[in-house]
Design a protein around this motif. Structure first.
Motif, PDB file in Angstrom:
ATOM      1  N   PHE A   1       0.799  -1.215   0.000  1.00  0.00           N
ATOM      2  CA  PHE A   1       0.000   0.000   0.000  1.00  0.00           C
ATOM      3  C   PHE A   1       0.840   1.278   0.000  1.00  0.00           C
ATOM      4  CE2 PHE A   1      -3.410  -2.635   2.320  1.00  0.00           C
ATOM      5  CZ  PHE A   1      -3.869  -3.132   1.125  1.00  0.00           C
ATOM      6  N   ALA A   2       2.151   1.172   0.012  1.00  0.00           N
ATOM      7  CA  ALA A   2       3.003   2.366   0.030  1.00  0.00           C
ATOM      8  C   ALA A   2       2.804   3.200  -1.238  1.00  0.00           C
ATOM      9  CB  ALA A   2       4.467   1.968   0.178  1.00  0.00           C
ATOM     10  N   ALA A   3       2.593   2.530  -2.362  1.00  0.00           N
ATOM     11  CA  ALA A   3       2.439   3.243  -3.627  1.00  0.00           C
ATOM     12  C   ALA A   3       1.060   3.884  -3.763  1.00  0.00           C
ATOM     13  CB  ALA A   3       2.671   2.285  -4.788  1.00  0.00           C
ATOM     14  N   HIS A   4       0.034   3.300  -3.123  1.00  0.00           N
ATOM     15  CA  HIS A   4      -1.336   3.788  -3.285  1.00  0.00           C
ATOM     16  C   HIS A   4      -2.003   3.969  -1.923  1.00  0.00           C
ATOM     17  CE1 HIS A   4      -0.909   2.863  -7.510  1.00  0.00           C
ATOM     18  NE2 HIS A   4      -0.533   1.640  -7.198  1.00  0.00           N
ATOM     19  N   PRO A   5      -1.711   5.043  -1.219  1.00  0.00           N
ATOM     20  CA  PRO A   5      -2.316   5.255   0.098  1.00  0.00           C
ATOM     21  C   PRO A   5      -3.769   5.746  -0.017  1.00  0.00           C
ATOM     22  CG  PRO A   5      -0.825   7.046  -0.400  1.00  0.00           C
ATOM     23  CD  PRO A   5      -0.719   6.063  -1.523  1.00  0.00           C
ATOM     24  N   THR A   6      -4.718   4.839   0.123  1.00  0.00           N
ATOM     25  CA  THR A   6      -6.136   5.204   0.123  1.00  0.00           C
ATOM     26  C   THR A   6      -6.701   4.992   1.524  1.00  0.00           C
ATOM     27  OG1 THR A   6      -6.907   2.993  -0.441  1.00  0.00           O
ATOM     28  CG2 THR A   6      -6.351   4.449  -2.280  1.00  0.00           C
ATOM     29  N   THR A   7      -7.917   5.455   1.727  1.00  0.00           N
ATOM     30  CA  THR A   7      -8.569   5.296   3.027  1.00  0.00           C
ATOM     31  C   THR A   7      -8.750   3.823   3.359  1.00  0.00           C
ATOM     32  OG1 THR A   7      -9.728   7.376   2.675  1.00  0.00           O
ATOM     33  CG2 THR A   7     -10.588   5.928   4.386  1.00  0.00           C
ATOM     34  N   LYS A   8      -9.153   3.046   2.363  1.00  0.00           N
ATOM     35  CA  LYS A   8      -9.356   1.614   2.585  1.00  0.00           C
ATOM     36  C   LYS A   8      -8.034   0.945   2.967  1.00  0.00           C
ATOM     37  CE  LYS A   8     -11.050  -2.546   0.310  1.00  0.00           C
ATOM     38  NZ  LYS A   8     -11.587  -3.114  -0.918  1.00  0.00           N
ATOM     39  N   ASN A   9      -6.963   1.317   2.304  1.00  0.00           N
ATOM     40  CA  ASN A   9      -5.658   0.741   2.602  1.00  0.00           C
ATOM     41  C   ASN A   9      -5.186   1.126   3.999  1.00  0.00           C
ATOM     42  OD1 ASN A   9      -5.787  -0.188   0.005  1.00  0.00           O
ATOM     43  ND2 ASN A   9      -4.238   1.185  -0.804  1.00  0.00           N
TER      44      ASN A   9
END
Length: 95
Positions: free
Chosen positions: A59-67
């Motif tokens: 998740f480091a590349a795509h920090p979303t709320t779900k992540n």
């Protein structure tokens, strides 16, 4: 009537024997259970930490709320697993 009494006696004897056998076995293996349980707790902690590290990388590349929620939940699992392991180790040293 005789057959009924024999059947009832056989069932009662089997149940009594099973109850005695089941209560005697854990008492005989009580010492082994504490070390095995701590080993199990350690394995659970290792798996939780590995999963947490995997989630951080993923998740480091795509920090979303779900992540972020998933990482937070896994961090809580790691904390609880660590607490269980600490409790187990503290209990085994007290004995």
């Amino acid at each position: 009537m005789n057959r009924t009494r024999t059947t009832v006696a056989a069932i009662f004897s089997a149940a009594a024997f099973s109850a005695v056998a089941l209560t005697a076995a854990p008492a005989a293996q009580a010492d082994d259970a504490s070390t095995d349980t701590c080993g199990t707790q350690q394995a659970q902690l290792d798996r939780a930490q590995a999963k947490y590290a995997e989630l951080q990388e993923k998740f480091a590349a795509h920090p979303t709320t779900k992540n972020k929620k998933a990482k937070k939940a896994q961090a809580q699992r790691v904390a609880r697993a660590q607490a269980r392991l600490d409790k187990c180790e503290a209990g085994s040293t007290d004995s």
